[in-house]
Enzyme design. Structure first.
Site, PDB file in Angstrom:
ATOM      1  N   THR A   1       2.982  -0.166   5.774  1.00 39.92           N
ATOM      2  CA  THR A   1       3.978  -0.062   6.952  1.00 39.92           C
ATOM      3  C   THR A   1       5.039  -1.030   6.835  1.00 39.92           C
ATOM      4  O   THR A   1       6.257  -0.827   6.720  1.00 39.92           O
ATOM      5  CB  THR A   1       3.600   0.078   8.080  1.00 39.92           C
TER       6      THR A   1
ATOM      7  N   HIS B   1      -8.160   0.863  -3.994  1.00 37.97           N
ATOM      8  CA  HIS B   1      -9.122   0.507  -3.027  1.00 37.97           C
ATOM      9  C   HIS B   1      -9.973   1.930  -2.618  1.00 37.97           C
ATOM     10  O   HIS B   1      -9.177   2.762  -2.084  1.00 37.97           O
ATOM     11  CB  HIS B   1      -8.284   0.208  -1.682  1.00 37.97           C
TER      12      HIS B   1
ATOM     13  N   ASP C   1      -4.664   3.558  -2.140  1.00 41.87           N
ATOM     14  CA  ASP C   1      -5.622   3.730  -1.235  1.00 41.87           C
ATOM     15  C   ASP C   1      -6.069   5.033  -1.587  1.00 41.87           C
ATOM     16  O   ASP C   1      -5.742   6.223  -1.361  1.00 41.87           O
ATOM     17  CB  ASP C   1      -5.223   3.887   0.237  1.00 41.87           C
TER      18      ASP C   1
ATOM     19  N   GLY D   1      -0.913   1.924   9.275  1.00 40.89           N
ATOM     20  CA  GLY D   1      -0.259   1.607  10.566  1.00 40.89           C
ATOM     21  C   GLY D   1      -0.914   1.350  11.747  1.00 40.89           C
ATOM     22  O   GLY D   1      -0.765   1.442  12.921  1.00 40.89           O
TER      23      GLY D   1
ATOM     24  N   GLY E   1      -9.129   3.996   6.739  1.00 41.17           N
ATOM     25  CA  GLY E   1      -8.942   5.237   7.110  1.00 41.17           C
ATOM     26  C   GLY E   1      -7.490   5.560   7.151  1.00 41.17           C
ATOM     27  O   GLY E   1      -7.123   6.811   6.776  1.00 41.17           O
ATOM     28  N   PHE E   2      -6.682   4.856   7.958  1.00 39.60           N
ATOM     29  CA  PHE E   2      -5.426   5.104   8.058  1.00 39.60           C
ATOM     30  C   PHE E   2      -4.511   3.911   8.356  1.00 39.60           C
ATOM     31  O   PHE E   2      -5.049   2.779   8.520  1.00 39.60           O
ATOM     32  CB  PHE E   2      -5.235   5.763   9.638  1.00 39.60           C
TER      33      PHE E   2
ATOM     34  N   MET F   1      -9.181   7.935  -0.555  1.00 42.00           N
ATOM     35  CA  MET F   1     -10.022   8.484   0.441  1.00 42.00           C
ATOM     36  C   MET F   1     -10.592   9.680   0.151  1.00 42.00           C
ATOM     37  O   MET F   1      -9.696  10.486  -0.278  1.00 42.00           O
ATOM     38  CB  MET F   1      -9.225   8.441   1.818  1.00 42.00           C
TER      39      MET F   1
ATOM     40  N   SER G   1       0.792  -1.061  -0.088  1.00 39.11           N
ATOM     41  CA  SER G   1      -0.057   0.093  -0.065  1.00 39.11           C
ATOM     42  C   SER G   1       0.789   1.235   0.067  1.00 39.11           C
ATOM     43  O   SER G   1       1.548   1.443   0.857  1.00 39.11           O
ATOM     44  CB  SER G   1      -0.977  -0.132   1.360  1.00 39.11           C
TER      45      SER G   1
ATOM     46  N   GLY H   1      -2.792  -3.692   8.856  1.00 44.42           N
ATOM     47  CA  GLY H   1      -1.812  -4.266   9.973  1.00 44.42           C
ATOM     48  C   GLY H   1      -0.924  -5.741   9.403  1.00 44.42           C
ATOM     49  O   GLY H   1      -0.622  -6.168  10.360  1.00 44.42           O
TER      50      GLY H   1
ATOM     51  N   MET I   1     -12.154   4.004  -1.123  1.00 43.23           N
ATOM     52  CA  MET I   1     -12.843   4.437   0.357  1.00 43.23           C
ATOM     53  C   MET I   1     -13.455   5.639   0.134  1.00 43.23           C
ATOM     54  O   MET I   1     -13.019   6.660   0.684  1.00 43.23           O
ATOM     55  CB  MET I   1     -11.629   4.334   1.354  1.00 43.23           C
TER      56      MET I   1
ATOM     57  N   HIS J   1      -1.210  -1.401  -4.235  1.00 46.00           N
ATOM     58  CA  HIS J   1      -2.400  -0.983  -3.658  1.00 46.00           C
ATOM     59  C   HIS J   1      -2.495   0.660  -3.424  1.00 46.00           C
ATOM     60  O   HIS J   1      -1.583   1.033  -2.785  1.00 46.00           O
ATOM     61  CB  HIS J   1      -2.482  -1.832  -2.378  1.00 46.00           C
TER      62      HIS J   1
ATOM     63  N   MET K   1     -11.701  -6.133   5.216  1.00 46.51           N
ATOM     64  CA  MET K   1     -10.663  -5.374   5.891  1.00 46.51           C
ATOM     65  C   MET K   1     -10.256  -5.707   7.447  1.00 46.51           C
ATOM     66  O   MET K   1     -11.117  -6.468   7.955  1.00 46.51           O
ATOM     67  CB  MET K   1     -11.114  -3.935   6.064  1.00 46.51           C
TER      68      MET K   1
ATOM     69  N   ASP L   1      -6.280  -6.481   4.417  1.00 44.36           N
ATOM     70  CA  ASP L   1      -5.835  -5.156   4.354  1.00 44.36           C
ATOM     71  C   ASP L   1      -5.908  -4.510   5.630  1.00 44.36           C
ATOM     72  O   ASP L   1      -6.796  -4.445   6.187  1.00 44.36           O
ATOM     73  CB  ASP L   1      -6.610  -4.209   3.156  1.00 44.36           C
TER      74      ASP L   1
HETATM   75  C1  DX5 Z   1      -6.528   1.688   5.437  1.00 41.59           C
HETATM   76  C2  DX5 Z   1      -5.629   1.141   4.045  1.00 41.59           C
HETATM   77  C3  DX5 Z   1      -4.797   0.356   4.010  1.00 41.59           C
HETATM   78  C4  DX5 Z   1      -3.561   0.877   4.755  1.00 41.59           C
HETATM   79  C5  DX5 Z   1      -2.587  -0.452   5.375  1.00 41.59           C
HETATM   80  O1  DX5 Z   1      -7.572   2.343   5.349  1.00 41.59           O
HETATM   81  O2  DX5 Z   1      -6.895   0.942   3.263  1.00 41.59           O
HETATM   82  O3  DX5 Z   1      -4.556  -0.112   2.793  1.00 41.59           O
HETATM   83  O4  DX5 Z   1      -2.866   1.605   3.871  1.00 41.59           O
HETATM   84  O5  DX5 Z   1      -1.505   0.117   5.810  1.00 41.59           O
HETATM   85  P1  DX5 Z   1      -0.861  -0.811   6.755  1.00 41.59           P
HETATM   86  O6  DX5 Z   1      -0.198  -2.096   5.931  1.00 41.59           O
HETATM   87  O7  DX5 Z   1       0.173   0.006   7.522  1.00 41.59           O
HETATM   88  O8  DX5 Z   1      -1.702  -1.260   7.968  1.00 41.59           O
HETATM   89 ZN    ZN Z   2      -6.384  -0.244   1.246  1.00 39.41          ZN
END
Ligand code: DX5
Ligand code: ZN
Length: 229
Positions: free
Chosen positions: A208, A75, A37, A159, A156-157, A39, A9, A187, A77, A35, A151, A185
């Protein structure tokens, strides 16, 4: 299960050097997909990038002839996934993955999931449907065609901490659809990959864990190995 697909990502990359970051992770470190993202500040409480930026980075990533490498896995969102089909197709998106919760939300103008999937196909993209941690897996049962995204964090974020409670949904979907691409997707990394692979996930998003690594190539190889073993 189908083959392992590692999809870093770019949310965890250096946005000031986006083209270079994307090319280094796919062309050099051996990622399968990228990937991306997207948003919109409505579906999730954060804003990232839109089609103009995707257009600019598309050129830095080698595209394989077959459906395998250099795939842009977008992705979405966003609250109105039906709105951005043409823009993202033009930008070079290969796989348009929207959220079930957005497509079925009745308060905004919306296009139901099954119809949206047909629209995505009509534009020449592959379709994906995602669910948030609190959405049950069975909503995806009638939506057979394409990739399923489970998910493992609240979207949204980057890490955030991997939520193992989502694994029964992955298992349920894998049992029902042995050949489907099932993406996880949030962590994911060397400490969490084994549970996800064991549950049956084959498309692994990692932000991350890949972009933050000293040796991303090694991390990607290890993630792949865990899925394939
Ligand atoms: C979260 C995103 C993920 C995120 C994954 O809303 O959809 O794709 O960037 O990042 P890590 O792997 O750091 O959790
Ligand atoms: Zn994602």
């Amino acid at each position: 299960s189908p083959r392992a697909i590692i999809a870093p990502s770019i949310l965890a990359s250096d946005f000031g050097n986006l083209s270079h970051e994307c090319s280094r992770i796919v062309n050099e470190a051996g990622a399968d997909w990228l990937h991306v993202d997207i948003m919109d500040g409505h579906f999730v409480p954060n804003i990232t990038i839109g089609a103009p930026v995707v257009t600019c980075i598309r050129g830095s990533v080698d595209r394989a002839e077959d459906w395998s490498k250099g795939v842009f896995d977008c992705h979405m969102m966003v609250a109105e996934p039906q709105k951005w089909l043409d823009d993202f197709k033009k930008a070079g998106c290969d796989l348009y993955c929207f959220h079930y919760e957005a497509a079925e939300a009745s308060q905004a103008p919306h296009t139901p999931s099954s119809e949206l999937i047909k629209l995505i196909h009509s534009k020449g993209m592959k379709a994906g449907v995602g669910i948030k941690p609190d959405t049950p897996a069975d909503v995806l049962f009638p939506l057979l065609d394409g990739m399923l995204l489970v998910m493992t964090v609240e979207p949204g974020f980057g890490g955030q901490k991997f939520q193992e409670r989502c694994m029964p949904k992955v298992k349920e979907l894998r049992e029902r659809y042995p050949d489907m691409d099932i993406e996880v997707d949030g962590g994911l990394g060397l400490g969490t990959i084994d549970v996800a692979a064991e549950a049956g996930a084959n498309v692994i998003v990692a932000g991350t864990a890949v972009f933050g690594a000293k040796d991303p190539k090694d991390v990607i190889a290890k993630l792949r190995e865990a899925v394939e073993s």
